[in-house]
Design a protein around this motif. Structure first.
Motif, short mmCIF file in Angstrom:
data_model
loop_
_atom_site.label_atom_id
_atom_site.label_comp_id
_atom_site.label_asym_id
_atom_site.label_seq_id
_atom_site.Cartn_x
_atom_site.Cartn_y
_atom_site.Cartn_z
N LEU A 108 -57.61 -70.00 -84.21
CA LEU A 108 -58.11 -70.95 -83.21
C LEU A 108 -59.49 -71.49 -83.58
O LEU A 108 -59.84 -72.62 -83.21
N SER A 109 -60.27 -70.71 -84.31
CA SER A 109 -61.62 -71.17 -84.69
C SER A 109 -61.58 -72.33 -85.68
O SER A 109 -62.58 -73.03 -85.87
N ARG A 110 -60.44 -72.53 -86.33
CA ARG A 110 -60.28 -73.63 -87.27
C ARG A 110 -59.72 -74.88 -86.60
O ARG A 110 -59.58 -75.92 -87.25
N MET A 111 -59.38 -74.78 -85.32
CA MET A 111 -58.73 -75.89 -84.62
C MET A 111 -59.72 -76.63 -83.73
O MET A 111 -60.71 -76.07 -83.26
N THR A 112 -59.42 -77.91 -83.51
CA THR A 112 -60.21 -78.69 -82.57
C THR A 112 -59.78 -78.35 -81.15
O THR A 112 -58.71 -77.77 -80.91
N LYS A 113 -60.63 -78.71 -80.19
CA LYS A 113 -60.29 -78.47 -78.78
C LYS A 113 -59.00 -79.19 -78.42
O LYS A 113 -58.16 -78.66 -77.67
N GLU A 114 -58.81 -80.39 -78.96
CA GLU A 114 -57.60 -81.15 -78.68
C GLU A 114 -56.36 -80.43 -79.21
O GLU A 114 -55.31 -80.40 -78.55
N GLU A 115 -56.47 -79.85 -80.41
CA GLU A 115 -55.34 -79.11 -80.98
C GLU A 115 -55.02 -77.87 -80.16
O GLU A 115 -53.84 -77.55 -79.93
N ILE A 116 -56.05 -77.19 -79.71
CA ILE A 116 -55.84 -75.99 -78.90
C ILE A 116 -55.22 -76.35 -77.56
O ILE A 116 -54.26 -75.71 -77.09
N ASP A 117 -55.72 -77.41 -76.92
CA ASP A 117 -55.19 -77.83 -75.61
C ASP A 117 -53.73 -78.27 -75.71
O ASP A 117 -52.98 -78.18 -74.74
N ALA A 118 -53.34 -78.75 -76.90
CA ALA A 118 -51.96 -79.22 -77.07
C ALA A 118 -50.97 -78.08 -77.23
O ALA A 118 -49.76 -78.28 -77.12
N LEU A 119 -51.47 -76.87 -77.50
CA LEU A 119 -50.58 -75.72 -77.68
C LEU A 119 -50.04 -75.25 -76.34
O LEU A 119 -50.76 -75.21 -75.34
#
Length: 242
Positions: A108-119
């Motif tokens: 998760l530390s490699r992901m953007t907030k948008e990518e995390i929210d999309a999960l």
């Protein structure tokens, strides 16, 4: 006379996501290659029992690389067997599988907030607390494991740094993991969106030309048996940039 082995690819359908771990066994050993996703150990158990092998018959598990759909079921398998199993993985993959480092592609530390929210929420929880398990033995290029007629390790980095393919010497079967994929019996790959280093992944395919291969089991797509050597030659010419 050698004890003949059996090779089966196990189809696991996880909410429409279909993967194919490999099971190879003889009268002495049963080896599972990759373990599927976390939370689906019963589906894997049933698939193995359908071909006549139980968890208790397993001798060893080989993890081809760190991706969660390949190593995710490992902790549950180990907790559902009464005997201690051998667990093999490449030395570069070991710290990720054991949890020393976070799994690269689900960190998760490699992901953007948008990518995390999309999960989906379930996936966010899984990524935040990924599975981990002890690797008892490390693999290296050219190593031959003394099971089921010989399992030769082929280092094929690119998809991940420590990705390996496995050559089942007796049946001349290549377990390709994610080095390639299969669609309607035709080989393709490497899969660029999921490779950490696509150029290295393409170069790795040339190593496979040194082997006499009758069939290829891809983790995504299943088995390919038709004109495998011809397909491999065409694939390497197509994917390797001159």
């Amino acid at each position: 006379m050698k004890d003949a082995n059996r090779v089966e690819f196990l189809e696991l359908n996880i909410n429409g996501f279909v993967i194919y771990p490999t099971l190879v066994w003889d009268s002495q050993s049963a080896i599972l290659i990759d373990t599927g996703m976390p939370g689906h150990v019963e589906q894997l158990r049933k698939a193995m029992e359908k071909v006549g092998v139980s968890f208790e018959q397993l001798t060893a598990i080989i993890i081809t690389h760190q991706d969660i759909d390949h190593m995710g079921g490992l902790p549950e398998i180990l907790s559902n067997t009464r005997k201690e199993l051998l667990v093999y993985a490449h030395e570069l993959e070991k710290p990720y599988i054991e949890g020393t480092y976070p799994l690269i592609k689900t960190d998760l530390s490699r992901m953007t907030k948008e990518e995390i929210d999309a999960l989906p929420e379930e996936m966010r929880k899984l990524y935040a607390h990924p599975p981990k398990a002890k690797v008892t033995h490390t693999l290296s290029n050219g190593q031959v494991l003394p099971f089921v007629g010989g399992i030769q390790v082929i280092e094929t980095p690119g998809h991940t740094d420590g990705h390996v393919c496995l050559y089942l010497q007796q049946s001349k079967t290549l377990v390709a993991a994610d080095a390639m994929y299969c669609v309607d019996g035709m080989l393709g790959g490497p899969h660029e969106p999921t490779a950490l280093d696509i150029e290295t992944a393409r170069q790795s395919l040339t190593k496979l030309l040194d082997f006499e291969i009758d069939s290829v089991i891809c983790y995504h797509g299943g088995i390919c048996k038709e004109n495998v050597s011809v397909q491999l030659k065409k694939l390497t010419k197509k994917t390797i940039k001159k």
